[in-house]
Scaffold this motif. Structure first.
Motif, PDB file in Angstrom:
ATOM      1  N   GLY A  16      72.860 -38.214 -49.963  1.00 10.66           N
ATOM      2  CA  GLY A  16      73.302 -37.008 -50.529  1.00 10.66           C
ATOM      3  C   GLY A  16      73.982 -37.208 -51.712  1.00 10.66           C
ATOM      4  N   GLU A 215      76.988 -30.092 -44.554  1.00  9.69           N
ATOM      5  CA  GLU A 215      77.265 -28.991 -45.657  1.00  9.69           C
ATOM      6  C   GLU A 215      77.500 -29.769 -46.821  1.00  9.69           C
ATOM      7  OE1 GLU A 215      80.242 -25.403 -47.037  1.00  9.69           O
ATOM      8  OE2 GLU A 215      80.251 -26.355 -45.068  1.00  9.69           O
ATOM      9  N   GLU A 218      74.258 -31.823 -48.346  1.00  7.91           N
ATOM     10  CA  GLU A 218      73.179 -30.923 -48.761  1.00  7.91           C
ATOM     11  C   GLU A 218      73.732 -30.098 -50.122  1.00  7.91           C
ATOM     12  OE1 GLU A 218      71.377 -28.427 -46.068  1.00  7.91           O
ATOM     13  OE2 GLU A 218      70.366 -29.965 -45.068  1.00  7.91           O
ATOM     14  N   ASN A 219      74.842 -30.512 -50.625  1.00 10.79           N
ATOM     15  CA  ASN A 219      75.170 -29.988 -51.851  1.00 10.79           C
ATOM     16  C   ASN A 219      75.446 -30.916 -52.990  1.00 10.79           C
ATOM     17  OD1 ASN A 219      76.272 -26.903 -51.611  1.00 10.79           O
ATOM     18  ND2 ASN A 219      76.504 -27.530 -49.564  1.00 10.79           N
ATOM     19  N   GLU A 224      69.894 -34.945 -56.155  1.00 14.14           N
ATOM     20  CA  GLU A 224      68.891 -34.084 -55.358  1.00 14.14           C
ATOM     21  C   GLU A 224      68.394 -33.153 -56.222  1.00 14.14           C
ATOM     22  OE1 GLU A 224      68.714 -33.536 -51.425  1.00 14.14           O
ATOM     23  OE2 GLU A 224      69.418 -35.625 -50.616  1.00 14.14           O
ATOM     24  N   LYS A 238      63.814 -29.105 -45.218  1.00 10.41           N
ATOM     25  CA  LYS A 238      65.072 -28.744 -45.038  1.00 10.41           C
ATOM     26  C   LYS A 238      65.281 -27.813 -44.078  1.00 10.41           C
ATOM     27  CE  LYS A 238      68.344 -30.138 -48.084  1.00 10.41           C
ATOM     28  NZ  LYS A 238      68.961 -30.197 -49.471  1.00 10.41           N
ATOM     29  N   ARG A 242      67.011 -27.449 -40.560  1.00 11.53           N
ATOM     30  CA  ARG A 242      68.020 -26.697 -40.187  1.00 11.53           C
ATOM     31  C   ARG A 242      67.973 -25.868 -39.063  1.00 11.53           C
ATOM     32  NH1 ARG A 242      68.297 -24.685 -45.041  1.00 11.53           N
ATOM     33  NH2 ARG A 242      69.390 -26.482 -45.866  1.00 11.53           N
ATOM     34  N   GLY A 248      72.336 -32.158 -41.574  1.00 11.69           N
ATOM     35  CA  GLY A 248      71.860 -32.011 -42.548  1.00 11.69           C
ATOM     36  C   GLY A 248      70.623 -32.879 -43.096  1.00 11.69           C
ATOM     37  N   THR A 249      70.015 -32.591 -44.002  1.00 15.64           N
ATOM     38  CA  THR A 249      68.918 -33.336 -44.508  1.00 15.64           C
ATOM     39  C   THR A 249      68.901 -33.822 -46.046  1.00 15.64           C
ATOM     40  OG1 THR A 249      67.625 -32.171 -42.828  1.00 15.64           O
ATOM     41  CG2 THR A 249      66.281 -33.399 -44.526  1.00 15.64           C
ATOM     42  N   VAL A 250      68.546 -35.027 -46.204  1.00 16.48           N
ATOM     43  CA  VAL A 250      68.670 -35.524 -47.519  1.00 16.48           C
ATOM     44  C   VAL A 250      67.535 -36.468 -48.040  1.00 16.48           C
ATOM     45  CG1 VAL A 250      71.137 -35.422 -47.710  1.00 16.48           C
ATOM     46  CG2 VAL A 250      70.110 -37.559 -46.872  1.00 16.48           C
TER      47      VAL A 250
END
Length: 305
Positions: A16, A215, A218-219, A224, A238, A242, A248-250
């Motif tokens: 991330g 969170e 993923e921001n 990304e 993603k 979720r 989270g997924t990156v």
């Protein structure tokens, strides 16, 4: 020279917002079995390894030779049998593991007695950034930073109470192509926002607040948003992860593999659920490797890191 084996784990970088500074060591391995021989010979035992014309054109041999020459040494001839469970050009640090393997091969053959920092500096010079090589070298979750005097500092954690799932597509993505879509410059305001997300992510992750860490991961603003269009089914994966209750997924490294952070003990079942939804992918739970690169002679460990 007694025979020995070098084992180097795979790695995932960035995670991330930790762009070019955060690496995670994963339980997929590049393995070199080395024995004395009358001449140089390299053999491959895995279809995941790239083709090569001759031993002197082999990437790992070239790294080993350059390392030996750096210290005024010559490599003695040997037979090297190489196996690997790390897929190429998938964002799992296959190049970094090969660099570490080549440096350690020279270290063992030429009795260089390199320190951990020596190996990290040499590997970073070859790779261009320390995140993958540091994770493969020392294991665990590693945060790295290069200071103005070119010194590399790092900090390692082993205590992540999570499961990791790799979502690997049957397509390659070269790092060069993935880097080409990144902006050359950010505004001060944008960079400050991106850095604050990374700061909070690291604190949350190492404090075991995995919901907040998920969170934040993923921001990400550093890479990304720009690479998402290069990753097959990025949004769908993603969203599916979720819905299954993951943190989270990156993107793993430069991609195209995706990395899912799952609640402890649920990784295998969640991986099975995702595999059912994305049947063309190779999806599985992988362990976090906490040891990093190691060298063994027979059954006895002779060096670590």
């Amino acid at each position: 020279m007694n025979g020995f084996t070098i084992s180097v784990p795979a790695s995932s970088a960035n995670i991330g917002p930790g762009f070019d500074s955060l690496g995670l060591s994963l339980g997929l391995y590049l393995t070199l079995s080395v024995e004395k021989h009358s001449h140089w010979e390299i053999q491959h035992q895995s279809l995941l390894l790239p083709d090569f014309e001759s031993y002197d054109k082999h990437f790992i041999y070239q790294i080993a030779k350059e390392t030996a020459h750096h210290y005024g040494k010559q490599l003695p001839p040997c037979k090297v049998t190489i196996d690997s469970s790390i897929p190429l050009a998938r964002g799992l640090g296959s190049s970094a593991s090969a660099v570490i393997a080549g440096i350690e091969l020279a270290n063992q053959l030429c009795r260089l007695q390199l320190s951990l920092l020596d190996k990290l500096m040499l590997a970073t010079e070859k790779e261009g950034h320390p995140d993958n090589v540091a994770a493969s070298l020392v294991g665990g979750l590693v945060v790295t930073a290069s200071t103005a005097n070119d010194k590399i500092n790092y900090y390692k954690w082993n205590s992540l109470n999570i499961d990791i799932i790799t979502v690997i597509p049957d397509t390659e993505l070269k790092t060069e192509a993935s880097r080409s879509v990144l902006p050359e410059h950010f505004t001060r305001k944008y960079a400050a926002s991106a850095s604050s997300i990374c700061n909070l992510f690291i604190v949350a992750l190492t404090s075991h607040d995995y919901h907040l860490a998920g969170e934040m991961m993923e921001n990400d603003l550093f890479h990304e948003p720009f690479r998402a269009t290069l990753i097959p089914k990025y949004t769908e994966i993603k969203k599916a992860a979720r819905s299954l209750g993951n943190y989270g997924t990156v993107i793993s490294g430069a991609g195209p593999t995706m990395l899912v952070f799952a609640p402890k003990g649920k990784g295998q079942s969640i991986a099975g659920e995702l595999q059912g939804q994305f049947s063309s992918y190779n999806i599985c739970q992988v362990n976090i490797d906490t040891q990093g690169m190691k060298v063994t002679s027979g059954k006895e460990e002779v060096a670590e890191n």
